[in-house]
Design a protein around this motif. Structure first.
Motif, mmCIF file in Angstrom:
data_model
loop_
_atom_site.group_PDB
_atom_site.id
_atom_site.type_symbol
_atom_site.label_atom_id
_atom_site.label_comp_id
_atom_site.label_asym_id
_atom_site.label_seq_id
_atom_site.Cartn_x
_atom_site.Cartn_y
_atom_site.Cartn_z
ATOM 1 N N GLN A 236 -16.777 -7.639 14.804
ATOM 2 C CA GLN A 236 -16.707 -7.257 13.401
ATOM 3 C C GLN A 236 -15.992 -5.922 13.223
ATOM 4 N N GLN A 237 -16.284 -4.969 14.127
ATOM 5 C CA GLN A 237 -15.616 -3.683 14.042
ATOM 6 C C GLN A 237 -14.108 -3.822 14.262
ATOM 7 N N ALA A 238 -13.717 -4.702 15.172
ATOM 8 C CA ALA A 238 -12.291 -4.933 15.397
ATOM 9 C C ALA A 238 -11.630 -5.494 14.138
ATOM 10 N N SER A 239 -12.348 -6.401 13.452
ATOM 11 C CA SER A 239 -11.805 -6.935 12.200
ATOM 12 C C SER A 239 -11.680 -5.843 11.146
ATOM 13 N N PHE A 240 -12.689 -4.950 11.072
ATOM 14 C CA PHE A 240 -12.614 -3.829 10.129
ATOM 15 C C PHE A 240 -11.400 -2.933 10.429
ATOM 16 N N GLN A 241 -11.212 -2.614 11.700
ATOM 17 C CA GLN A 241 -10.106 -1.724 12.077
ATOM 18 C C GLN A 241 -8.757 -2.366 11.754
ATOM 19 N N GLN A 242 -8.659 -3.656 11.987
ATOM 20 C CA GLN A 242 -7.390 -4.331 11.704
ATOM 21 C C GLN A 242 -7.093 -4.309 10.201
ATOM 22 N N GLU A 243 -8.120 -4.583 9.376
ATOM 23 C CA GLU A 243 -7.876 -4.562 7.935
ATOM 24 C C GLU A 243 -7.609 -3.135 7.457
ATOM 25 N N ARG A 244 -8.284 -2.149 8.046
ATOM 26 C CA ARG A 244 -8.055 -0.762 7.643
ATOM 27 C C ARG A 244 -6.592 -0.355 7.912
ATOM 28 N N ALA A 245 -6.095 -0.746 9.090
ATOM 29 C CA ALA A 245 -4.707 -0.432 9.411
ATOM 30 C C ALA A 245 -3.755 -1.118 8.427
ATOM 31 N N GLN A 246 -4.055 -2.350 8.063
ATOM 32 C CA GLN A 246 -3.202 -3.060 7.104
ATOM 33 C C GLN A 246 -3.214 -2.363 5.749
ATOM 34 N N ARG A 247 -4.401 -1.954 5.304
ATOM 35 C CA ARG A 247 -4.488 -1.296 3.995
ATOM 36 C C ARG A 247 -3.780 0.068 4.007
ATOM 37 N N GLN A 248 -3.901 0.816 5.100
ATOM 38 C CA GLN A 248 -3.210 2.106 5.171
ATOM 39 C C GLN A 248 -1.690 1.915 5.118
ATOM 40 N N ALA A 249 -1.206 0.887 5.821
ATOM 41 C CA ALA A 249 0.235 0.614 5.755
ATOM 42 C C ALA A 249 0.645 0.184 4.348
ATOM 43 N N TYR A 250 -0.227 -0.558 3.687
ATOM 44 C CA TYR A 250 0.052 -0.997 2.320
ATOM 45 C C TYR A 250 0.090 0.211 1.368
ATOM 46 N N VAL A 251 -0.821 1.176 1.578
ATOM 47 C CA VAL A 251 -0.840 2.375 0.742
ATOM 48 C C VAL A 251 0.460 3.152 0.895
ATOM 49 N N GLN A 252 0.945 3.277 2.114
ATOM 50 C CA GLN A 252 2.210 3.986 2.319
ATOM 51 C C GLN A 252 3.363 3.271 1.620
ATOM 52 N N ARG A 253 3.295 1.968 1.597
ATOM 53 C CA ARG A 253 4.398 1.219 0.966
ATOM 54 C C ARG A 253 4.394 1.389 -0.544
ATOM 55 N N ILE A 254 3.198 1.474 -1.159
ATOM 56 C CA ILE A 254 3.140 1.559 -2.614
ATOM 57 C C ILE A 254 2.929 3.003 -3.083
ATOM 58 N N ALA A 255 2.991 3.993 -2.164
ATOM 59 C CA ALA A 255 2.813 5.394 -2.560
ATOM 60 C C ALA A 255 3.789 5.812 -3.654
ATOM 61 N N PRO A 256 5.060 5.429 -3.621
ATOM 62 C CA PRO A 256 5.973 5.818 -4.727
ATOM 63 C C PRO A 256 5.525 5.267 -6.076
ATOM 64 N N VAL A 257 4.942 4.078 -6.079
ATOM 65 C CA VAL A 257 4.487 3.507 -7.351
ATOM 66 C C VAL A 257 3.357 4.342 -7.927
ATOM 67 N N ILE A 258 2.415 4.763 -7.054
ATOM 68 C CA ILE A 258 1.284 5.567 -7.523
ATOM 69 C C ILE A 258 1.764 6.944 -7.979
ATOM 70 N N ALA A 259 2.672 7.526 -7.227
ATOM 71 C CA ALA A 259 3.157 8.866 -7.584
ATOM 72 C C ALA A 259 3.934 8.859 -8.887
ATOM 73 N N ALA A 260 4.628 7.780 -9.176
ATOM 74 C CA ALA A 260 5.450 7.711 -10.383
ATOM 75 C C ALA A 260 4.685 7.219 -11.596
ATOM 76 N N ALA A 261 3.404 6.949 -11.439
ATOM 77 C CA ALA A 261 2.636 6.433 -12.568
ATOM 78 C C ALA A 261 2.479 7.500 -13.644
ATOM 79 N N PRO A 262 2.417 7.114 -14.912
ATOM 80 C CA PRO A 262 2.236 8.099 -15.997
ATOM 81 C C PRO A 262 0.824 8.678 -15.965
ATOM 82 N N GLN A 263 0.623 9.684 -16.781
ATOM 83 C CA GLN A 263 -0.669 10.346 -16.825
ATOM 84 C C GLN A 263 -1.706 9.427 -17.466
ATOM 85 N N ALA A 264 -2.897 9.412 -16.879
ATOM 86 C CA ALA A 264 -3.967 8.586 -17.413
ATOM 87 C C ALA A 264 -4.621 9.279 -18.584
ATOM 88 N N PRO A 265 -4.933 8.562 -19.671
ATOM 89 C CA PRO A 265 -5.595 9.176 -20.817
ATOM 90 C C PRO A 265 -7.063 9.463 -20.492
#
Length: 583
Positions: A236-265
């Motif tokens: 189970q821990q191996a599965s957690f680590q694998q998904e964590r690595a996938q999500r971290q790579a996904y965050v790096q890929r969409i970081a420009p989208v988050i940074a360019a987002a407008p200000q939240a009201p």
């Protein structure tokens, strides 16, 4: 463990084995399994979820004894949060006028976060369960098992056993809402979360997870349980680590989208007008008056009045302090809004720097933990090698013992076969001796039967010769008598008819005697045939010695028959003599 949990564990094991068979491949950067792309437009004002004091009444729950270790519940929640890392919510749904954020792991675990006026309220769900096993608000965490409350933790994750009835009521309200949030997360229409909202609230969501991680490292009991849990649940821990690595790579890929987002009201509503339900008595304030049922009650007499006055004073002080806090929070919120409006770019850079620092600190902690795990794994591998060597030695000893037992069994089997062959040979020899003895007996019986048959033939031949001799003698006598009669008729021609009649009468008597002799000989032959049949029947039943006696008896009978024949012949000759004398 439910059937669904078993399937998920098996899937996690397969993923771990597949990861072990691959060479250091690059992390997958695709979106998580349930993730929708973040909405890049400006979000509408967000509505706050109701605080505990504004939640509707819920069915009461009771405190029950935990079936698992005290840190197991909060450690599971920490593992799920660590799996999601700093990835944005997978999606959001509409529920009760608010839009909670939803994360779903590849193994089926859920995390639901809703924003209140006092911070985030987070719900953690195991795969296949429809109620949360842990709920965290700004002050406490509540652990549940089988519909009952098993533990309360403070904001740092330490057990807080001294809670009272007021927190028990809050735990019931949270559990009631958590079950309906889970149902909405599964069955309601999924919508994309806004990138601007996530950028605004990301640090607040990650701060609670980071605080848990720091407490886990400081708390030896929690750290010891976590390390043991990691060892027991490696797939189970191996599965957690694998998904964590996938999500971290996904965050790096969409970081420009988050940074360019407008200000939240700002949120559509401020803090509620009612008192914040922090329950001073459960957080170090004056203890409640406990009645007969263990719940807050009134003491009789003067004590009751004093307690009521003290409680009213404490509540008044608390409300005043909370009112001041709310004013300060509103002022800070206005100042923060002004600062965000003027220094949005600087805030974004600081947020990114803080996030990077947070990631680096978390990665450093994980590297240290990985180093410790590697050392521990090396020691365990060495122990496993020793255990495997001992197991192999034991298997060899067992194999040797089995071979020895098999050889002994084969030797016993060979001895048994040799003994059986010896017995068979003895039986064959005995059978051959019996057959030889039976053959000799049959041969003796056959010889005795042949001798008896030969003797019977000799006796029959003797009887036949005697009969022929008697017949010839009788014929000769008849011829002589006839000659004499003719001579007498010729010489006594002158005899009268009476003498002729006398001669005829003598002739008739002679014929009658001859017929009587023939009948006597036929009776003798019948007697001899009956004696022969009787002798044959006796020969088939008696032994060889009896056969010899029967043969002697038959010989005596034959001699007696001969004597009888001779006697009959003599009698016939004697009867003829008077006639001759008469001549």
């Amino acid at each position: 463990m439910s059937y669904r949990r078993l399937l998920l564990t098996a899937a996690a094991t397969s993923l771990m084995l597949a990861a072990c068979n691959q060479q250091s491949a690059a992390p997958v950067t695709g979106a998580p399994i349930a993730s929708l792309p973040l909405a890049e437009a400006a979000p509408p004002p967000e509505a706050a979820a109701p605080a505990a004091s504004d939640l509707p009444p819920a069915p009461p729950i009771t405190r029950i004894s935990a079936r698992r270790p005290v840190y197991s519940y909060i450690d599971d929640a920490y593992d799920i949060g660590d799996t999601f890392a700093d990835s944005p919510p997978d999606y959001t749904v509409d529920y009760d006028g608010v839009q909670p954020w939803v994360w779903r792991s590849s193994g089926g675990d859920y995390r639901v976060v809703e924003q209140t006026s006092y911070g985030e309220r987070v719900y953690f769900y195991h795969a296949g369960e429809d109620y949360p096993f842990l709920i965290r608000d700004h002050d406490y965490s509540y652990a549940y098992d089988n519909g009952g409350l098993v533990e309360v933790y403070d904001s740092y994750g330490q057990p807080y056993p001294g809670y009272g009835a007021s927190l028990l009521a809050v735990a019931a309200q949270y559990l009631y809402r958590g079950q309906r949030l889970h149902d909405a997360a599964i069955h309601e229409q999924r919508q994309a979360a806004y990138a601007a909202d996530w950028r605004a609230r990301r640090d607040s969501v990650l701060a609670d997870q980071q605080r848990w991680g720091e407490e886990q490292q400081r708390n030896p009991d929690w750290r010891r349980f976590h390390d043991e849990h990691v060892q027991r649940q490696q797939p189970q821990q191996a599965s957690f680590q694998q998904e964590r690595a996938q999500r971290q790579a996904y965050v790096q890929r969409i970081a420009p989208v988050i940074a360019a987002a407008p200000q939240a009201p700002p949120m559509r509503q401020g803090p509620p007008t009612g008192d914040r339900r922090d329950f001073a008595q459960d957080r170090g304030g004056p203890p409640p008056i406990v009645g007969p049922q263990g719940r807050p009650g009134q003491a009789p007499g003067q004590a009751e009045a004093q307690a009521a006055a003290a409680r009213d004073q404490t509540n008044a002080q608390w409300r005043a302090a909370q009112a001041g806090n709310r004013d300060q929070q509103q002022q800070r919120a206005q100042a923060d809004a002004a600062n965000r409006a003027g220094n949005d770019a600087q805030r974004q850079q600081q947020a990114q720097a803080q996030a990077q620092a947070h990631v680096q600190a978390r990665d450093q902690q994980r590297a240290q933990a990985d180093a410790a795990n590697s050392s521990r794994d090396a020691a365990q591998h060495q122990q496993q090698a020793q255990v495997q060597a001992q197991a192999r030695d034991q298997q060899r000893a067992q194999a040797d013992a089995a071979n020895h037992s098999r050889d002994a069994a084969q030797h016993q089997q060979q001895q048994a076969q040799a003994q059986a062959q010896a017995r068979d040979q003895q039986r064959a020899q005995a059978d051959a001796a019996n057959r030889a003895r039976d053959a000799a007996q049959h041969q003796q019986q056959a010889q005795a039967q042949n001798q008896a048959r030969d003797q019977q033939r000799a006796q029959a031949d003797a009887a036949n010769h005697a009969r022929q001799d008697a017949q010839q003698q009788q014929a000769q006598n008849q011829a002589r008598d006839q000659q004499r009669a003719q001579q007498q008729a010729a010489s006594h021609a002158h005899d009268d008819a009476a003498r002729q009649a006398q001669a005829q009468q003598h002739q008739a008597q002679a014929q009658a005697q001859a017929q009587a002799q023939q009948h006597q000989m036929a009776a003798q032959q019948q007697a001899q045939a009956a004696a022969q049949q009787h002798a044959q029947a006796a020969q088939a039943q008696a032994a060889a010695a009896q056969h010899a006696q029967q043969a002697q008896a038959q010989q005596a009978q034959a001699q007696h028959a001969q004597a009888a024949a001779q006697h009959a012949a003599q009698a016939a000759a004697h009867e003829k003599k008077p006639d001759d004398q008469k001549k």
